[in-house]
Write a protein that holds these residues in place. Sequence first.
Motif, PDB file in Angstrom:
ATOM      1  N   GLY A 187       0.842  -1.091  -0.092  1.00  0.00           N
ATOM      2  CA  GLY A 187       0.119  -0.028  -0.015  1.00  0.00           C
ATOM      3  C   GLY A 187       0.707   1.493   0.061  1.00  0.00           C
ATOM      4  O   GLY A 187       0.232   2.242  -0.219  1.00  0.00           O
TER       5      GLY A 187
ATOM      6  N   LYS B 159       2.797   4.081  -4.523  1.00  0.00           N
ATOM      7  CA  LYS B 159       1.574   4.539  -5.249  1.00  0.00           C
ATOM      8  C   LYS B 159       1.292   3.772  -6.469  1.00  0.00           C
ATOM      9  O   LYS B 159       2.162   3.129  -7.202  1.00  0.00           O
ATOM     10  CB  LYS B 159       1.741   6.040  -5.401  1.00  0.00           C
TER      11      LYS B 159
ATOM     12  N   GLU C 271       2.167  -7.266  -4.341  1.00  0.00           N
ATOM     13  CA  GLU C 271       1.060  -6.386  -4.690  1.00  0.00           C
ATOM     14  C   GLU C 271       1.240  -5.783  -6.125  1.00  0.00           C
ATOM     15  O   GLU C 271       0.377  -5.002  -6.834  1.00  0.00           O
ATOM     16  CB  GLU C 271       0.434  -5.448  -3.712  1.00  0.00           C
TER      17      GLU C 271
END
Length: 325
Positions: free
Chosen positions: A217, A220, A241
Amino acid sequence: MEILYLSRQDIEGLGIGMREVIEVVDQGFRLKGIGKTEMPPKPGIHTRPHAFIHAMPAYVKEMEVAGLKWVSGYPSNPEIGLPYITGLLVLNAPDTGIPFAVMDCAWITAMRTGASAGVSAKYLVGKESGVVGILGCGVQARTSLRALVETLPGLSRVQCYDLFPEASRRFIEEMGRMFPVLQMEQSRNPDEMMEDADVVVTAIPIVTEPKPPLRAGMLKKGGLAISLDYDSAWTGSAMRECDKFVSDDVHQLLSTKEEGIYFGSIPEHIYADLGDLAAGLKPGREGPMERIFSMNMGIAVDDMVTARLVYERAKVKGAGTRLPL
Ligand SMILES: NC(=O)c1ccc[n+]([C@@H]2O[C@H](COP(=O)([O-])OP(=O)(O)OC[C@H]3O[C@@H](n4cnc5c(N)ncnc54)[C@H](O)[C@@H]3O)[C@@H](O)[C@H]2O)c1
């Protein structure tokens, strides 16, 4: 038979710029991508916890450069006033195998590492990238920033964080003098360093049991993370991710992972080798919102193409000391 010995001072005195190093490193990746290099995964010995001495051989066809870098990284050295990275590089004639040059490898390592970050940025960065985040304000961070200045036309702000505030202050002073147009900011913590960063370079010591400060997270959407410090800075979930996970050498990455110490939590799917991107075999960034991770472990091909540049320039300038073999 003779060798040319080049000390660190000899090499620094040649005046080779970052742009030239990025060009040869990019070319090295292109040749790697089309199978014109021979580079076995680097073996190492480990005389102290967290320390390494690696042997890094490579042969780059077409450029006709062959040799070996013997490089050490000792995280406790700075505490006693010694550099973290030191070592030597030997060049051998591809026709006969005869060594013809021996040189310090600290400058070469730092410049080619920065240049590899520049090559990652060339293929993977978003168009509007204007903010760079730096974690760990040491030697590799300096050359990486120099390379990003060459590759990011819109670069305007640098946010940096170091465990030791004095190190980030020195970084800001030095790099600010070199690039007065850049707005240089000292972040209070890694979270602040990440805010709005389009490209993030991490260069903290590689340790066997890291406590990564950068979590899922934090990068960006549309951002690019370039890791020079294995998996010390980013958690596994942060790496997983990302939409694309790239490495400067997938083979070396997977063989290091197999040893069971590093890279235990990288994504299953590795999208590409930087060589694939440089050779145009796969597209780099394909969309403005992609999160991309580039794991640049440092490869011997980068060293050899940079060493060749150094050797050729030294010959022209008459630098170094000739020694009998
Ligand atoms: N991938 C490559 O090609 C390559 C090449 C050379 C070095 N490296 C690696 O890059 C890293 C940096 O090397 P260097 O030569 O710049 O070392 P350096 O000692 O010059 O810089 C490291 C900096 O990180 C800071 N630091 C330490 N722990 C930190 C933390 N938890 N958070 C923030 N800052 C922290 C230190 O204070 C220091 O300023 C090392 O892990 C080294 O092994 C990678």
